[in-house]
Design a protein around this motif. Structure first.
Motif, mmCIF file in Angstrom:
data_model
loop_
_atom_site.group_PDB
_atom_site.id
_atom_site.type_symbol
_atom_site.label_atom_id
_atom_site.label_comp_id
_atom_site.label_asym_id
_atom_site.label_seq_id
_atom_site.Cartn_x
_atom_site.Cartn_y
_atom_site.Cartn_z
ATOM 1 N N GLY A 40 13.051 -12.901 -1.701
ATOM 2 C CA GLY A 40 12.089 -13.523 -1.732
ATOM 3 C C GLY A 40 11.172 -13.571 -0.412
ATOM 4 N N LEU A 41 11.671 -13.265 0.667
ATOM 5 C CA LEU A 41 10.809 -13.086 1.907
ATOM 6 C C LEU A 41 9.950 -11.887 1.883
ATOM 7 N N ASP A 42 8.645 -11.799 2.206
ATOM 8 C CA ASP A 42 7.577 -10.861 2.251
ATOM 9 C C ASP A 42 8.233 -10.269 3.592
ATOM 10 N N MET A 43 8.561 -9.110 3.683
ATOM 11 C CA MET A 43 8.936 -8.210 4.847
ATOM 12 C C MET A 43 7.576 -7.940 5.628
ATOM 13 N N GLY A 44 6.576 -7.435 5.069
ATOM 14 C CA GLY A 44 5.372 -7.379 5.793
ATOM 15 C C GLY A 44 4.985 -8.529 6.698
ATOM 16 N N LYS A 45 5.130 -9.598 5.976
ATOM 17 C CA LYS A 45 4.391 -10.879 6.798
ATOM 18 C C LYS A 45 5.528 -11.191 7.936
ATOM 19 N N MET A 47 7.411 -9.002 9.426
ATOM 20 C CA MET A 47 7.529 -8.120 10.500
ATOM 21 C C MET A 47 6.033 -8.240 11.100
ATOM 22 N N ARG A 48 5.192 -9.046 10.686
ATOM 23 C CA ARG A 48 3.792 -8.948 11.122
ATOM 24 C C ARG A 48 3.112 -7.660 11.089
ATOM 25 N N MET A 49 3.279 -6.922 10.070
ATOM 26 C CA MET A 49 2.727 -5.545 9.638
ATOM 27 C C MET A 49 1.232 -5.892 9.391
ATOM 28 N N ARG A 50 0.501 -4.712 9.752
ATOM 29 C CA ARG A 50 -0.870 -4.992 9.342
ATOM 30 C C ARG A 50 -0.820 -4.712 7.789
ATOM 31 N N PRO A 51 -1.845 -5.232 7.029
ATOM 32 C CA PRO A 51 -1.600 -5.102 5.662
ATOM 33 C C PRO A 51 -1.763 -3.560 4.928
ATOM 34 N N ILE A 52 -1.111 -3.330 4.140
ATOM 35 C CA ILE A 52 -1.283 -2.074 3.578
ATOM 36 C C ILE A 52 -2.347 -2.022 2.660
ATOM 37 N N LEU A 53 -3.609 -1.506 2.738
ATOM 38 C CA LEU A 53 -4.792 -1.704 1.803
ATOM 39 C C LEU A 53 -5.104 -0.356 1.432
ATOM 40 N N PHE A 54 -5.997 -0.463 0.176
ATOM 41 C CA PHE A 54 -6.420 0.775 -0.623
ATOM 42 C C PHE A 54 -7.780 0.979 -0.267
ATOM 43 N N ASP A 55 -8.399 2.182 -0.573
ATOM 44 C CA ASP A 55 -9.773 2.208 -0.828
ATOM 45 C C ASP A 55 -10.001 2.181 -2.227
ATOM 46 N N TYR A 56 -11.371 1.898 -2.361
ATOM 47 C CA TYR A 56 -11.772 1.538 -3.880
ATOM 48 C C TYR A 56 -11.339 2.699 -4.894
ATOM 49 N N ASN A 57 -10.553 2.155 -5.961
ATOM 50 C CA ASN A 57 -10.257 3.146 -7.067
ATOM 51 C C ASN A 57 -9.304 4.271 -6.550
ATOM 52 N N SER A 58 -8.550 4.086 -5.751
ATOM 53 C CA SER A 58 -7.658 5.054 -4.972
ATOM 54 C C SER A 58 -6.223 4.268 -4.803
ATOM 55 N N ARG A 153 -6.836 -5.407 -2.268
ATOM 56 C CA ARG A 153 -6.324 -3.964 -2.615
ATOM 57 C C ARG A 153 -5.196 -3.584 -1.826
ATOM 58 N N ARG A 154 -3.809 -4.249 -2.102
ATOM 59 C CA ARG A 154 -3.034 -4.243 -1.072
ATOM 60 C C ARG A 154 -1.423 -3.965 -1.811
ATOM 61 N N THR A 155 -0.703 -3.765 -0.773
ATOM 62 C CA THR A 155 0.972 -3.619 -1.283
ATOM 63 C C THR A 155 1.753 -4.689 -0.528
ATOM 64 N N GLU A 156 2.459 -5.610 -1.347
ATOM 65 C CA GLU A 156 3.424 -6.423 -0.494
ATOM 66 C C GLU A 156 4.793 -6.127 -0.650
ATOM 67 N N PHE A 157 5.768 -6.521 0.224
ATOM 68 C CA PHE A 157 7.234 -5.731 0.287
ATOM 69 C C PHE A 157 8.033 -7.158 0.186
ATOM 70 N N ILE A 158 8.604 -7.419 -0.927
ATOM 71 C CA ILE A 158 9.370 -8.465 -1.119
ATOM 72 C C ILE A 158 10.769 -8.384 -1.358
ATOM 73 N N VAL A 159 11.442 -8.884 -0.416
ATOM 74 C CA VAL A 159 13.048 -8.660 -0.466
ATOM 75 C C VAL A 159 13.763 -8.939 -1.901
ATOM 76 N N THR A 160 14.507 -8.258 -2.678
ATOM 77 C CA THR A 160 15.107 -8.668 -3.752
ATOM 78 C C THR A 160 16.471 -8.606 -3.579
#
Length: 170
Positions: A40-45, A47-58, A153-160
């Protein structure tokens, strides 16, 4: 210390203070130890990663995200028990069905990037969330700035799964 060819080597502090409770095993019945799980942990948070963001419609991984994904891959190579849900999102512009499709493509491109860094596909699950879980107020029919839409427009990394942290031991 994390290193990658053609990049400057740097020591990175990863703040796992939110996991301090893992140091304390909880006493269980009959001599068993119950060890809290990372599930349930968000690895990105964490690890204090900068958010993985996407350009519009990409669904293309942006250059700015590559260093962050490289760091995540390095951590996953060190702890081979970590399995992640890659939960990709869109902003609210466009139709819900298209945004669902686009979010799946984003999750798949994130998964493909991590696989290219040596992470087994069995440890990664690509999930498209669409526009359903914004991080701000930007929903259908709400006027928002481009910067506000960009945050969604992001990706999250949730530990399963993370076996050593969630195991029962005698």
């Amino acid at each position: 210390t994390f290193a990658k060819d053609d990049y400057t080597t740097a020591t990175v502090s990863v703040d796992f203070s939110v996991l301090a409770f893992l140091e304390q095993a909880l006493g269980g019945p009959d001599g068993f130890r119950l060890v809290p799980s990372l599930v349930g942990l968000d690895m990105g948070k964490a690890m204090r990663m900068r958010p993985i963001l996407f350009d519009y419609n990409s669904a293309e991984i942006r250059a700015a995200a590559e260093d962050e994904l490289d760091l995540l891959a390095q951590v996953m190579r060190l702890d081979t028990t970590i399995h992640l849900d890659l939960r990709a999102h869109t902003d609210s512009r466009g139709g819900a069905a298209f945004n669902q499709f686009l979010s799946v493509r984003r999750a798949q491109s994130t998964k493909a990037y991590l696989e290219s860094e040596g992470i087994s596909p069995d440890r990664l699950r690509a999930i498209g969330v669409g526009e359903r879980e914004p991080v701000n107020r930007c929903m259908d029919e709400v006027t928002c700035s481009e910067a506000e839409h960009f945050e969604n427009r992001r990706t999250e990394f949730i530990v399963t799964s993370s076996a050593p942290h969630g195991a029962l031991s005698a």
